[in-house]
Design a protein around this motif. Structure first.
Motif, PDB file in Angstrom:
ATOM      1  N   VAL A 319       0.821  -1.220   0.000  1.00 51.10           N
ATOM      2  CA  VAL A 319       0.000   0.000   0.000  1.00 51.10           C
ATOM      3  C   VAL A 319       0.856   1.272   0.000  1.00 51.10           C
ATOM      4  CG1 VAL A 319      -1.883   1.223   1.139  1.00 51.10           C
ATOM      5  CG2 VAL A 319      -1.826  -1.267   1.202  1.00 51.10           C
ATOM      6  N   CYS A 320       1.889   1.322   0.840  1.00 55.83           N
ATOM      7  CA  CYS A 320       2.745   2.514   0.878  1.00 55.83           C
ATOM      8  C   CYS A 320       3.502   2.707  -0.433  1.00 55.83           C
ATOM      9  CB  CYS A 320       3.732   2.436   2.043  1.00 55.83           C
ATOM     10  SG  CYS A 320       2.986   2.735   3.648  1.00 55.83           S
ATOM     11  N   THR A 321       3.949   1.611  -1.034  1.00 50.74           N
ATOM     12  CA  THR A 321       4.651   1.707  -2.313  1.00 50.74           C
ATOM     13  C   THR A 321       3.707   2.235  -3.394  1.00 50.74           C
ATOM     14  OG1 THR A 321       6.111  -0.122  -1.727  1.00 50.74           O
ATOM     15  CG2 THR A 321       5.943   0.415  -4.066  1.00 50.74           C
ATOM     16  N   ALA A 322       2.466   1.777  -3.372  1.00 49.91           N
ATOM     17  CA  ALA A 322       1.475   2.265  -4.334  1.00 49.91           C
ATOM     18  C   ALA A 322       1.282   3.771  -4.192  1.00 49.91           C
ATOM     19  CB  ALA A 322       0.149   1.539  -4.128  1.00 49.91           C
ATOM     20  N   THR A 323       1.158   4.252  -2.941  1.00 51.03           N
ATOM     21  CA  THR A 323       1.000   5.688  -2.700  1.00 51.03           C
ATOM     22  C   THR A 323       2.211   6.453  -3.197  1.00 51.03           C
ATOM     23  OG1 THR A 323      -0.323   5.230  -0.727  1.00 51.03           O
ATOM     24  CG2 THR A 323       0.578   7.452  -0.936  1.00 51.03           C
ATOM     25  N   ALA A 324       3.399   5.937  -2.906  1.00 54.08           N
ATOM     26  CA  ALA A 324       4.637   6.606  -3.319  1.00 54.08           C
ATOM     27  C   ALA A 324       4.710   6.740  -4.836  1.00 54.08           C
ATOM     28  CB  ALA A 324       5.848   5.837  -2.795  1.00 54.08           C
ATOM     29  N   MET A 325       4.350   5.686  -5.552  1.00 54.73           N
ATOM     30  CA  MET A 325       4.397   5.724  -7.013  1.00 54.73           C
ATOM     31  C   MET A 325       3.436   6.778  -7.574  1.00 54.73           C
ATOM     32  SD  MET A 325       6.677   3.820  -8.362  1.00 54.73           S
ATOM     33  CE  MET A 325       7.843   3.918  -7.001  1.00 54.73           C
ATOM     34  N   ILE A 326       2.237   6.855  -6.997  1.00 53.15           N
ATOM     35  CA  ILE A 326       1.258   7.853  -7.462  1.00 53.15           C
ATOM     36  C   ILE A 326       1.794   9.265  -7.247  1.00 53.15           C
ATOM     37  CG2 ILE A 326      -1.040   8.824  -7.040  1.00 53.15           C
ATOM     38  CD1 ILE A 326      -1.949   5.956  -6.336  1.00 53.15           C
ATOM     39  N   ILE A 327       2.391   9.512  -6.074  1.00 50.79           N
ATOM     40  CA  ILE A 327       2.929  10.848  -5.766  1.00 50.79           C
ATOM     41  C   ILE A 327       4.097  11.185  -6.680  1.00 50.79           C
ATOM     42  CG2 ILE A 327       4.150  12.209  -4.001  1.00 50.79           C
ATOM     43  CD1 ILE A 327       2.426  10.750  -1.904  1.00 50.79           C
ATOM     44  N   LEU A 328       4.994  10.226  -6.889  1.00 51.92           N
ATOM     45  CA  LEU A 328       6.168  10.484  -7.732  1.00 51.92           C
ATOM     46  C   LEU A 328       5.765  10.692  -9.195  1.00 51.92           C
ATOM     47  CD1 LEU A 328       8.683   7.921  -6.201  1.00 51.92           C
ATOM     48  CD2 LEU A 328       8.679  10.400  -5.892  1.00 51.92           C
ATOM     49  N   ILE A 329       4.865   9.862  -9.702  1.00 56.19           N
ATOM     50  CA  ILE A 329       4.415   9.987 -11.093  1.00 56.19           C
ATOM     51  C   ILE A 329       3.745  11.338 -11.330  1.00 56.19           C
ATOM     52  CG2 ILE A 329       2.696   9.123 -12.762  1.00 56.19           C
ATOM     53  CD1 ILE A 329       3.312   6.290 -11.624  1.00 56.19           C
ATOM     54  N   SER A 330       2.971  11.797 -10.355  1.00 58.85           N
ATOM     55  CA  SER A 330       2.235  13.062 -10.512  1.00 58.85           C
ATOM     56  C   SER A 330       3.152  14.277 -10.555  1.00 58.85           C
ATOM     57  CB  SER A 330       1.239  13.223  -9.367  1.00 58.85           C
ATOM     58  OG  SER A 330       1.923  13.505  -8.148  1.00 58.85           O
ATOM     59  N   GLY A 331       4.302  14.182  -9.861  1.00 56.89           N
ATOM     60  CA  GLY A 331       5.231  15.307  -9.798  1.00 56.89           C
ATOM     61  C   GLY A 331       4.881  16.364  -8.773  1.00 56.89           C
ATOM     62  N   VAL A 332       3.793  16.173  -8.014  1.00 55.19           N
ATOM     63  CA  VAL A 332       3.352  17.210  -7.071  1.00 55.19           C
ATOM     64  C   VAL A 332       4.308  17.377  -5.897  1.00 55.19           C
ATOM     65  CG1 VAL A 332       0.904  16.956  -7.619  1.00 55.19           C
ATOM     66  CG2 VAL A 332       1.896  15.571  -5.796  1.00 55.19           C
ATOM     67  N   TRP A 333       5.185  16.395  -5.695  1.00 52.52           N
ATOM     68  CA  TRP A 333       6.118  16.483  -4.564  1.00 52.52           C
ATOM     69  C   TRP A 333       7.216  17.514  -4.804  1.00 52.52           C
ATOM     70  CZ3 TRP A 333      11.235  14.578  -5.445  1.00 52.52           C
ATOM     71  CH2 TRP A 333      11.411  13.960  -6.684  1.00 52.52           C
ATOM     72  N   GLN A 334       7.304  18.020  -6.009  1.00 53.85           N
ATOM     73  CA  GLN A 334       8.303  19.045  -6.332  1.00 53.85           C
ATOM     74  C   GLN A 334       7.634  20.410  -6.448  1.00 53.85           C
ATOM     75  OE1 GLN A 334       9.647  16.948  -9.937  1.00 53.85           O
ATOM     76  NE2 GLN A 334      11.656  16.751  -8.973  1.00 53.85           N
ATOM     77  N   GLY A 335       8.000  21.311  -5.546  1.00 54.84           N
ATOM     78  CA  GLY A 335       7.516  22.687  -5.620  1.00 54.84           C
ATOM     79  C   GLY A 335       6.058  22.867  -5.271  1.00 54.84           C
ATOM     80  N   THR A 336       5.607  22.310  -4.159  1.00 53.24           N
ATOM     81  CA  THR A 336       4.225  22.508  -3.711  1.00 53.24           C
ATOM     82  C   THR A 336       4.222  22.809  -2.225  1.00 53.24           C
ATOM     83  OG1 THR A 336       2.024  21.519  -3.521  1.00 53.24           O
ATOM     84  CG2 THR A 336       3.895  20.047  -3.238  1.00 53.24           C
ATOM     85  N   GLU A 337       3.200  23.552  -1.791  1.00 50.42           N
ATOM     86  CA  GLU A 337       3.064  23.864  -0.369  1.00 50.42           C
ATOM     87  C   GLU A 337       2.098  22.911   0.320  1.00 50.42           C
ATOM     88  OE1 GLU A 337       2.001  27.931   0.103  1.00 50.42           O
ATOM     89  OE2 GLU A 337       3.878  28.705  -0.743  1.00 50.42           O
ATOM     90  N   ALA A 338       1.489  22.034  -0.455  1.00 52.77           N
ATOM     91  CA  ALA A 338       0.552  21.065   0.127  1.00 52.77           C
ATOM     92  C   ALA A 338       1.310  20.127   1.055  1.00 52.77           C
ATOM     93  CB  ALA A 338      -0.137  20.268  -0.973  1.00 52.77           C
ATOM     94  N   GLU A 339       0.610  19.612   2.056  1.00 50.48           N
ATOM     95  CA  GLU A 339       1.236  18.694   2.998  1.00 50.48           C
ATOM     96  C   GLU A 339       0.298  17.551   3.329  1.00 50.48           C
ATOM     97  OE1 GLU A 339       2.150  20.878   6.537  1.00 50.48           O
ATOM     98  OE2 GLU A 339       0.061  21.297   7.001  1.00 50.48           O
ATOM     99  N   GLY A 340       0.902  16.437   3.755  1.00 50.92           N
ATOM    100  CA  GLY A 340       0.111  15.299   4.191  1.00 50.92           C
ATOM    101  C   GLY A 340      -0.844  14.794   3.132  1.00 50.92           C
ATOM    102  N   VAL A 341      -2.077  14.538   3.557  1.00 45.30           N
ATOM    103  CA  VAL A 341      -3.062  13.917   2.677  1.00 45.30           C
ATOM    104  C   VAL A 341      -3.441  14.809   1.501  1.00 45.30           C
ATOM    105  CG1 VAL A 341      -5.116  14.739   3.903  1.00 45.30           C
ATOM    106  CG2 VAL A 341      -5.174  12.534   2.704  1.00 45.30           C
ATOM    107  N   ASN A 342      -3.338  16.136   1.648  1.00 48.56           N
ATOM    108  CA  ASN A 342      -3.664  17.029   0.528  1.00 48.56           C
ATOM    109  C   ASN A 342      -2.684  16.853  -0.622  1.00 48.56           C
ATOM    110  OD1 ASN A 342      -6.054  18.324   1.105  1.00 48.56           O
ATOM    111  ND2 ASN A 342      -5.076  19.838   2.415  1.00 48.56           N
ATOM    112  N   LEU A 343      -1.434  16.526  -0.297  1.00 49.18           N
ATOM    113  CA  LEU A 343      -0.453  16.246  -1.348  1.00 49.18           C
ATOM    114  C   LEU A 343      -0.875  14.994  -2.115  1.00 49.18           C
ATOM    115  CD1 LEU A 343       2.417  17.113  -2.466  1.00 49.18           C
ATOM    116  CD2 LEU A 343       3.307  15.276  -1.054  1.00 49.18           C
ATOM    117  N   SER A 344      -1.304  13.970  -1.389  1.00 46.24           N
ATOM    118  CA  SER A 344      -1.778  12.746  -2.024  1.00 46.24           C
ATOM    119  C   SER A 344      -3.010  13.020  -2.877  1.00 46.24           C
ATOM    120  CB  SER A 344      -2.103  11.684  -0.965  1.00 46.24           C
ATOM    121  OG  SER A 344      -0.958  11.348  -0.220  1.00 46.24           O
ATOM    122  N   ALA A 345      -3.908  13.877  -2.387  1.00 47.75           N
ATOM    123  CA  ALA A 345      -5.121  14.213  -3.146  1.00 47.75           C
ATOM    124  C   ALA A 345      -4.768  14.927  -4.448  1.00 47.75           C
ATOM    125  CB  ALA A 345      -6.048  15.073  -2.295  1.00 47.75           C
TER     126      ALA A 345
END
Length: 455
Positions: A319-345
């Motif tokens: 489950v954690c690996t699945a979440t990580a892949m979605i976040i990395l593929i989306s690119g939102v982890w670079q240059g965003t102020e969102a945190e926690g679950v909002n980043l995942s959303a």
């Protein structure tokens, strides 16, 4: 100095290098000391969960499947969604690698701690069988160690408050149901909205937790598998439609894990962040899972240890690996102020436009509330050990009120408080497991010998 800074300093102190030695080093010891034998019986563990080896007439309150579902309800939740986002934002992609390592050794840790959960169960003042690190310590160790049982329960009361899950649940509903669609002005204070949402969550939780572990297990065994299926289906869609990027992101995770210039502050910094987030995700060595598995209806300690071992594999490796892949593929982890679950959303919105965030909200609602149910049981076990089961209603009412505090508090304060408590809970849990490890190995040798003869 504000509250967030004070709690951060305390959490950083609690999660010093000594925790790396205790959790990862201890888990590695269990892995080697067991001679990897339990890992060869994962198929048998799955069959135990499926009910192929019933324990007729055994003491306990819930089935093997119910115990695993209850433990998974406590681990598969915001730790897999919001906590993974926190890991990537604070420690970079390399933190995921150390979450994997922590999960692998965590499987061995859970085998030992949850075998002990059945081996050294105690009874409350009503004569009912109960399990947990506090009973392992008082039943299995000499009196000079009994202070650790009280210490575990005191910090367990704090660590099991419904803070992180309540906070993140309210946050995602507020941002994606009220603020984002324009139903609520984004520049207006959200205190009363957060409080109202907190009240709704509190009422839902109250309807289940006041019924005890049997009702929690019943709800969890129905909800958790379905939500994992929905969540993993979403992840599979994102991964398959972006399959060409997956090797590159796995390569990034490995390279960043050993980078001296990683976001997390070098190899050691990234390692500690990954281990902290993995501990919050799968809880191996923390002691909470011991209380769920300690309620299993079985007289075979090793059997429950094998069932518990499945937890980190499902929770972190899948489950954690699945979440990580979605976040990395989306690119939102670079240059965003969102945190926690909002980043995942945000990641779900990019990778699954339109429906993604709302599928995530559905999963988050059930994941987080089921986790809150289970944490109420864990905290209640700690309270009952300290003050007696007849007074447990006082704790449950206070627990429900804590949901309102969490709904209106900042994420950073919440994460720091829970992080510190989890680190402190690991000390008595891992200490008792290390001291009693020879008992587990002897029991495993006997059980597997009997199992081989029966085939």
């Amino acid at each position: 100095m504000n509250i967030a800074e004070i709690t951060k300093q305390f959490a950083d102190l609690a999660w010093g290098p000594h925790m790396l030695i205790l959790l990862v080093g201890g888990g590695l010891f269990f892995l080697i000391y067991s001679r990897f034998v339990p890992f060869r019986y994962i198929g048998h563990a799955i069959n135990v969960v499926r009910g192929k080896y019933p324990d007729d007439g055994a003491e306990g309150h819930i089935s093997h499947a119910g115990a695993l579902s209850s433990a998974m309800a406590g681990t598969v939740g915001m730790g897999n969604i919001g906590s993974v986002a926190v890991a990537i934002m604070v420690g970079g992609p390399g933190a995921i690698f150390w979450m994997w390592i922590s999960a692998i050794v965590g499987m061995a840790t859970k085998f030992f701690t949850c075998t002990l959960a059945i081996m050294y169960r105690g009874k409350d003042e009503n004569g009912d069988v109960q399990g947990g690190p506090m009973y392992i310590i008082t039943q299995g160790l000499s009196k000079k160690w009994h202070f650790l049982a009280v210490f575990f329960c005191v910090v367990g009361l704090i660590g099991n408050f419904p803070l992180f899950n309540s906070n993140q649940l309210v946050q995602i509903i507020r941002e994606w149901v009220f603020v984002k669609p324009g139903h609520f002005p984004a520049d207006q204070s959200t205190f009363w909205l957060d409080l109202s949402l907190g009240i709704v969550v509190m009422v839902i939780v109250a309807s289940v937790i006041l019924g005890g572990i049997k009702r929690i297990a019943t709800v969890a065994s129905k909800v958790v598998p379905l939500m994992i299926l929905i969540y993993m289906s979403c992840a599979a869609y994102v991964i398959v439609t972006n399959i060409e990027q997956i090797p590159g992101y796995f390569s990034l995770i490995f390279s960043e894990a050993f980078s001296l210039n990683s976001v997390g502050g070098g190899i050691l910094g990234t390692m500690l962040i990954g281990i902290r987030r993995a501990a919050f995700s799968n809880e191996a060595g923390i002691g909470t899972e011991v209380m769920a598995h300690g309620s299993a209806k079985t007289n075979e300690p090793v059997k429950e240890g094998l069932v518990a071992m499945l937890g980190p594999a499902i929770d972190t490796l899948l489950v954690c690996t699945a979440t990580a892949m979605i976040i990395l593929i989306s690119g939102v982890w670079q240059g965003t102020e969102a945190e926690g679950v909002n980043l995942s959303a945000q990641a779900f919105e990019i990778t699954m436009p339109g429906v993604g965030p709302y599928l995530l909200i559905l999963c988050v609602i059930f994941f987080s509330i089921s986790t809150i149910f289970t944490q109420a049981f864990y905290g209640g076990q700690c309270f009952a050990f300290l003050f007696g089961r007849k007074r447990i209603r006082f704790y449950q009412y206070f627990y429900l009120l804590a949901i309102l505090f969490a709904a209106t508090a900042s994420l950073q304060e919440i994460v720091n408080i829970i992080d510190a408590a989890y680190a402190l809970m690991a000390i008595p849990t891992m200490t008792s497991a290390l001291l009693l490890a020879p008992k587990v190995r002897a029991a495993a040798k006997d059980y597997f010998s009997r199992l081989e003869k029966s085939h």
